[in-house]
Motif scaffolding. Structure first.
Motif, PDB file in Angstrom:
ATOM      1  N   SER A 224      -6.822  -3.708  -8.040  1.00  0.00           N
ATOM      2  CA  SER A 224      -6.761  -4.988  -7.323  1.00  0.00           C
ATOM      3  C   SER A 224      -6.244  -4.748  -5.905  1.00  0.00           C
ATOM      4  O   SER A 224      -5.885  -3.638  -5.540  1.00  0.00           O
ATOM      5  CB  SER A 224      -5.827  -5.954  -8.053  1.00  0.00           C
ATOM      6  OG  SER A 224      -4.490  -5.507  -7.914  1.00  0.00           O
ATOM      7  N   LYS A 225      -6.190  -5.822  -5.134  1.00  0.00           N
ATOM      8  CA  LYS A 225      -5.646  -5.715  -3.784  1.00  0.00           C
ATOM      9  C   LYS A 225      -4.194  -5.244  -3.842  1.00  0.00           C
ATOM     10  O   LYS A 225      -3.712  -4.557  -2.958  1.00  0.00           O
ATOM     11  CB  LYS A 225      -5.741  -7.069  -3.076  1.00  0.00           C
ATOM     12  CG  LYS A 225      -5.367  -7.007  -1.613  1.00  0.00           C
ATOM     13  CD  LYS A 225      -5.446  -8.364  -0.944  1.00  0.00           C
ATOM     14  CE  LYS A 225      -4.987  -8.286   0.502  1.00  0.00           C
ATOM     15  NZ  LYS A 225      -4.946  -9.585   1.171  1.00  0.00           N
ATOM     16  N   PHE A 226      -3.524  -5.629  -4.933  1.00  0.00           N
ATOM     17  CA  PHE A 226      -2.140  -5.188  -5.112  1.00  0.00           C
ATOM     18  C   PHE A 226      -2.056  -3.668  -5.071  1.00  0.00           C
ATOM     19  O   PHE A 226      -1.137  -3.094  -4.473  1.00  0.00           O
ATOM     20  CB  PHE A 226      -1.601  -5.707  -6.451  1.00  0.00           C
ATOM     21  CG  PHE A 226      -0.137  -5.427  -6.671  1.00  0.00           C
ATOM     22  CD1 PHE A 226       0.806  -6.400  -6.424  1.00  0.00           C
ATOM     23  CD2 PHE A 226       0.287  -4.194  -7.129  1.00  0.00           C
ATOM     24  CE1 PHE A 226       2.156  -6.144  -6.615  1.00  0.00           C
ATOM     25  CE2 PHE A 226       1.629  -3.926  -7.321  1.00  0.00           C
ATOM     26  CZ  PHE A 226       2.562  -4.901  -7.068  1.00  0.00           C
ATOM     27  N   SER A 228      -4.083  -1.494  -3.558  1.00  0.00           N
ATOM     28  CA  SER A 228      -4.226  -1.009  -2.182  1.00  0.00           C
ATOM     29  C   SER A 228      -2.945  -1.251  -1.403  1.00  0.00           C
ATOM     30  O   SER A 228      -2.508  -0.406  -0.619  1.00  0.00           O
ATOM     31  CB  SER A 228      -5.371  -1.731  -1.471  1.00  0.00           C
ATOM     32  OG  SER A 228      -6.536  -1.704  -2.241  1.00  0.00           O
ATOM     33  N   LEU A 229      -2.336  -2.408  -1.631  1.00  0.00           N
ATOM     34  CA  LEU A 229      -1.099  -2.724  -0.916  1.00  0.00           C
ATOM     35  C   LEU A 229       0.014  -1.765  -1.293  1.00  0.00           C
ATOM     36  O   LEU A 229       0.843  -1.387  -0.472  1.00  0.00           O
ATOM     37  CB  LEU A 229      -0.668  -4.161  -1.227  1.00  0.00           C
ATOM     38  CG  LEU A 229      -1.360  -5.220  -0.384  1.00  0.00           C
ATOM     39  CD1 LEU A 229      -1.123  -6.595  -0.976  1.00  0.00           C
ATOM     40  CD2 LEU A 229      -0.857  -5.178   1.038  1.00  0.00           C
ATOM     41  N   LEU A 231      -0.273   1.382  -2.152  1.00  0.00           N
ATOM     42  CA  LEU A 231      -0.481   2.605  -1.372  1.00  0.00           C
ATOM     43  C   LEU A 231      -0.102   2.376   0.084  1.00  0.00           C
ATOM     44  O   LEU A 231       0.513   3.223   0.723  1.00  0.00           O
ATOM     45  CB  LEU A 231      -1.956   3.014  -1.431  1.00  0.00           C
ATOM     46  CG  LEU A 231      -2.410   3.873  -2.582  1.00  0.00           C
ATOM     47  CD1 LEU A 231      -3.896   4.166  -2.437  1.00  0.00           C
ATOM     48  CD2 LEU A 231      -1.639   5.173  -2.602  1.00  0.00           C
ATOM     49  N   ALA A 232      -0.486   1.210   0.584  1.00  0.00           N
ATOM     50  CA  ALA A 232      -0.207   0.893   1.980  1.00  0.00           C
ATOM     51  C   ALA A 232       1.302   0.854   2.232  1.00  0.00           C
ATOM     52  O   ALA A 232       1.792   1.356   3.237  1.00  0.00           O
ATOM     53  CB  ALA A 232      -0.847  -0.439   2.351  1.00  0.00           C
ATOM     54  N   ARG A 234       3.530   2.437   0.518  1.00  0.00           N
ATOM     55  CA  ARG A 234       4.039   3.809   0.427  1.00  0.00           C
ATOM     56  C   ARG A 234       3.884   4.531   1.768  1.00  0.00           C
ATOM     57  O   ARG A 234       4.775   5.230   2.208  1.00  0.00           O
ATOM     58  CB  ARG A 234       3.261   4.558  -0.661  1.00  0.00           C
ATOM     59  CG  ARG A 234       3.791   5.932  -0.947  1.00  0.00           C
ATOM     60  CD  ARG A 234       2.849   6.716  -1.828  1.00  0.00           C
ATOM     61  NE  ARG A 234       1.667   7.126  -1.077  1.00  0.00           N
ATOM     62  CZ  ARG A 234       0.658   7.798  -1.607  1.00  0.00           C
ATOM     63  NH1 ARG A 234       0.667   8.109  -2.883  1.00  0.00           N
ATOM     64  NH2 ARG A 234      -0.373   8.138  -0.876  1.00  0.00           N
ATOM     65  N   ASP A 235       2.714   4.329   2.401  1.00  0.00           N
ATOM     66  CA  ASP A 235       2.423   5.108   3.600  1.00  0.00           C
ATOM     67  C   ASP A 235       2.941   4.465   4.879  1.00  0.00           C
ATOM     68  O   ASP A 235       3.376   5.154   5.782  1.00  0.00           O
ATOM     69  CB  ASP A 235       0.913   5.338   3.713  1.00  0.00           C
ATOM     70  CG  ASP A 235       0.406   6.232   2.595  1.00  0.00           C
ATOM     71  OD1 ASP A 235       1.251   6.874   1.949  1.00  0.00           O
ATOM     72  OD2 ASP A 235      -0.803   6.269   2.358  1.00  0.00           O
ATOM     73  N   LYS A 236       2.844   3.137   4.984  1.00  0.00           N
ATOM     74  CA  LYS A 236       3.217   2.480   6.239  1.00  0.00           C
ATOM     75  C   LYS A 236       3.861   1.133   5.912  1.00  0.00           C
ATOM     76  O   LYS A 236       3.246   0.091   6.073  1.00  0.00           O
ATOM     77  CB  LYS A 236       1.978   2.239   7.117  1.00  0.00           C
ATOM     78  CG  LYS A 236       1.420   3.495   7.775  1.00  0.00           C
ATOM     79  CD  LYS A 236       2.115   3.731   9.078  1.00  0.00           C
ATOM     80  CE  LYS A 236       1.764   5.020   9.784  1.00  0.00           C
ATOM     81  NZ  LYS A 236       0.876   5.967   9.217  1.00  0.00           N
ATOM     82  N   ARG A 239       3.887  -1.552   8.677  1.00  0.00           N
ATOM     83  CA  ARG A 239       2.599  -2.192   8.978  1.00  0.00           C
ATOM     84  C   ARG A 239       2.312  -3.308   7.960  1.00  0.00           C
ATOM     85  O   ARG A 239       1.779  -4.347   8.305  1.00  0.00           O
ATOM     86  CB  ARG A 239       1.492  -1.131   8.967  1.00  0.00           C
ATOM     87  CG  ARG A 239       0.110  -1.600   9.308  1.00  0.00           C
ATOM     88  CD  ARG A 239      -0.033  -2.026  10.763  1.00  0.00           C
ATOM     89  NE  ARG A 239       0.252  -3.427  10.947  1.00  0.00           N
ATOM     90  CZ  ARG A 239       0.477  -3.988  12.113  1.00  0.00           C
ATOM     91  NH1 ARG A 239       0.465  -3.285  13.216  1.00  0.00           N
ATOM     92  NH2 ARG A 239       0.741  -5.277  12.190  1.00  0.00           N
ATOM     93  N   VAL A 240       2.653  -3.071   6.700  1.00  0.00           N
ATOM     94  CA  VAL A 240       2.424  -4.094   5.679  1.00  0.00           C
ATOM     95  C   VAL A 240       3.313  -5.307   5.945  1.00  0.00           C
ATOM     96  O   VAL A 240       2.872  -6.449   5.898  1.00  0.00           O
ATOM     97  CB  VAL A 240       2.694  -3.537   4.261  1.00  0.00           C
ATOM     98  CG1 VAL A 240       2.438  -4.602   3.216  1.00  0.00           C
ATOM     99  CG2 VAL A 240       1.833  -2.320   3.994  1.00  0.00           C
ATOM    100  N   PHE A 250       6.704  -7.098  -3.657  1.00  0.00           N
ATOM    101  CA  PHE A 250       5.730  -6.191  -4.259  1.00  0.00           C
ATOM    102  C   PHE A 250       6.438  -5.033  -4.949  1.00  0.00           C
ATOM    103  O   PHE A 250       6.068  -4.614  -6.039  1.00  0.00           O
ATOM    104  CB  PHE A 250       4.759  -5.678  -3.189  1.00  0.00           C
ATOM    105  CG  PHE A 250       3.800  -6.738  -2.726  1.00  0.00           C
ATOM    106  CD1 PHE A 250       2.535  -6.805  -3.259  1.00  0.00           C
ATOM    107  CD2 PHE A 250       4.190  -7.689  -1.799  1.00  0.00           C
ATOM    108  CE1 PHE A 250       1.654  -7.798  -2.865  1.00  0.00           C
ATOM    109  CE2 PHE A 250       3.322  -8.686  -1.400  1.00  0.00           C
ATOM    110  CZ  PHE A 250       2.054  -8.742  -1.935  1.00  0.00           C
TER     111      PHE A 250
END
Lengths: 385, 248
Positions: A224-226, A228-229, A231-232, A234-236, A239-240, A250
């Motif tokens: 789900s979009k969750f 991707s978020l 991972l997002a 974790r990395d940035k 930015r999230v 989250f």
């Protein structure tokens, strides 16, 4: 239909991985192993629950928890409390000075059941408690940490400290918890003999079914979009946050979900092994769970299950022959996995399969010399994850 | 102080001090609707700090930041974003493990809660919007590329696209052309002119050539204070500005 196929199963690649695993644990093991070994595999598979939870939390979310044993323990103790009360009926405990309470309470001069043990007379309450209490506890820890933006190493250390605190609490409050020995001598579940062969088979299959369900549920979350978020974040993370998300919510959610999974594993552990003790709560088991996930592949739900099985088979084999060497071996294994194969077994498998598909494409190309034989191989990441 | 205005952004008396050092000192800055405003100044002038203050990354010691008459200093970061303020960081800040498409999808302003994101559906509307934005930022051909593989300039555009998809009323860009090739700079200038239609844009920039290309209004910051403000050509001739910044 396609929604379920793609979201839960993970498409064709995911389906293959899932069927292979299901075949192994539902067919191959029960047919080839004697009941003693099968029960042992069942025990290992309960460790796979926290290992899977760490794939979500650590692999995808970047949140390293060194305290998943806490939730495994809470689930296990919840189940053990219910079973212990059932085993402590006044008839069974007639020789105690206070009949009707668990034996260790009697040894510690307790004369009545503590209030927080009372509700565990109900099976329905116990199941709810196993599902809710660890997740609620995780919510409190998570809210306290993530709302204050505590993360990384600090979070890891704090979760480890919580594991230590809980162990000390359990060991110290012997009269209420059974102390260092844990809660032992669990025989029946609602009057049904847990030590019988049929019960062992049934628990094994329930355990496998729950594990597979959790893999599916986790896949739903990750696709789900969750996901991707996650991972997002974790990395940035910034930015999230500056894209309008309340990042802490989250993190809290995935931490609670990981706690829930671990607790279910703990409850299944108690049912299959017949006891629960603080040695499954503290630092060592919690770190072992991280090792299972790391060796299996921290980005792969199914890989974590294989990792758990492999390490535990190794542990059993080696600790029978070279008990003192095992810890060094496991430490070495962990270090070499982190240094050489950061994606664990799943990563190795994917590389190997990628290699095979390429080779296959190359060979068919040579023999048939047609134009469009190289199929796109997006096999890279999905097969085991 | 100031009551209702029709300004997009009204910063008044904004001060922030770090251990007694005033990085921004009683700053007043106003940005109109549809205005492209550039803030320049030497290193350490407090330019990035001003953006940090507006988007909530740093909390102000005193003063007010009003965005469409809404006080921002009391809001959390994600609330400021939801109010309509987008901010691009200095170094490209994208999700390198995700494809260009996924980067834009993650930034799409629906499914922003936990439950919402779990049941977020990639419907036609979402796909259409992503394609539209991708076209605007010149990345339509690489939608399925993992974003780690993009060039530096493309990464900068992608981050701008991730903000555009949220349709902010105020877009803040921190040195958008740093590290770009000459051609990419020109394309970025075009892009900025295009996206500043219908919204206000606040740009921080070092590159004077680029500033000349895009700027309508310029504010020069020096040691946390405004040194000069106004039209680009006037500011450039200001002797104070020449002394501290443009002279070398």
């Amino acid at each position: 239909m396609s929604f379920f196929y793609n979201k839960l199963i993970g498409g064709k690649e995911g389906l293959t991985g899932l069927i292979l695993l299901a075949l192994l644990i539902l067919v191959v093991f029960p047919l080839t192993l004697d009941l003693f070994r099968l029960n042992l595999v069942g025990k290992y598979l309960t460790y796979a629950f926290p290992a899977v939870s760490l794939v979500l939390l650590w692999g995808y979310g970047g949140i390293l928890s060194l305290g998943q044993g806490v939730f495994f323990g809470l689930g296990g103790y919840g189940m053990a409390m219910f079973l212990k009360l059932e085993a402590s009926s006044p008839e069974n405990t007639a020789i105690q000075s206070t009949p009707g309470i668990p034996d260790f309470m009697d040894w510690n001069q307790l004369t009545e059941l503590p209030w927080f043990w009372e509700p565990f007379n109900s099976f329905a309450f116990t199941i709810l408690a196993i599902l809710i209490i660890p997740a609620a506890f995780a919510y409190i820890i998570g809210a306290a940490m993530f709302k204050r933006r505590v993360g990384g190493v600090y979070f890891a250390i704090i979760t480890q400290v919580i594991a230590v605190i809980l162990t000390i609490l359990i060991v110290g409050q012997q009269g209420y918890t059974g102390g260092i020995n844990g809660i032992t001598d669990l025989r029946t579940l609602n009057g049904w003999d847990m030590t019988s062969d049929s019960a062992k088979y049934i628990f094994y299959f329930i355990n496998c079914a729950l594990l597979l369900c959790i893999v599916l549920l986790s896949r739903f979350i990750l696709t789900s979009k969750f996901g991707s978020l996650l991972l997002a974040i974790r990395d940035k993370e910034d930015r999230v946050r500056f894209s309008g998300y309340d990042v802490s919510n989250f993190k809290i959610f995935i931490y609670c979900f990981a706690a829930l999974i671990s607790a279910i594993g703990g409850a299944m552990f108690t049912l299959q092994v017949g006891f629960m003790s603080p040695s499954f709560v503290g630092i060592v088991p919690s770190i072992e769970m991280v090792i299972f996930a790391a060796i299996g592949g921290r980005m792969s739900l199914i890989g974590a299950i294989y990792g758990t099985l492999l390490v535990n088979f190794g542990k059993t084999a080696f600790s029978e022959t070279f008990p003192e060497l095992w810890l060094f071996l496991m430490g070495g294994l962990f270090i070499s996995v982190v240094m050489l194969f950061p994606n664990g077994l799943a990563g190795l498998w994917n590389d190997y399969k990628h290699h095979l598909t390429n080779r296959f494409a190359f060979i068919t190309k040579r023999f048939k010399s047609q134009k469009t034989l190289t199929r796109p191989t997006n096999a890279e990441s999905e097969s085991l994850s | 102080m100031s009551t209702s205005t029709d300004l997009t952004l009204a910063i008044e008396d904004l001060t922030v001090s770090f251990d007694g050092f005033k990085a921004v000192d009683s700053l007043n800055l106003y940005i109109d609707k549809n205005e492209l405003h550039v803030v320049i100044g030497p290193n350490g002038a407090g330019k990035t700090t001003v953006l940090d203050l507006i988007c909530g990354k740093t909390k102000a010691s005193s003063g007010s930041i009003k965005f469409l008459n809404k006080e921002l200093t009391e809001l959390a970061e994600h609330e400021i974003v939801r109010a309509g303020v987008g901010r691009k960081f200095q170094t490209p800040s994208i999700y390198e493990n995700l494809t260009v498409f996924e980067n834009l999808e993650v930034s799409y302003p629906y499914g922003r809660t936990v439950i919402g994101s779990l049941f977020f559906k990639r419907n036609n509307e979402v796909v259409k919007k992503i394609h539209q934005i991708a076209k605007e930022i010149m990345l339509e051909d690489v939608l399925d590329t993992e974003s780690a593989l993009l060039s530096h300039g493309q990464k900068q555009w992608l981050e701008i696209g991730m903000l555009l998809i949220q349709d902010p009323q105020l877009l803040m860009l921190d040195e958008p052309v740093a590290g770009m090739s000459v051609k990419e700079r020109e394309q970025t200038a075009e892009l900025l002119k295009k996206i500043s239609k219908g919204r206000s844009v606040l740009v921080i920039e070092h590159d004077m050539e680029f500033v000349e290309q895009i700027a309508q209004k310029v504010t020069v910051l020096h040691q946390g204070k405004i040194l000069a403000a106004g039209q680009m050509d006037k500011v450039q001739k200001d002797p104070k500005v020449i002394e501290v910044y443009l002279g070398h």
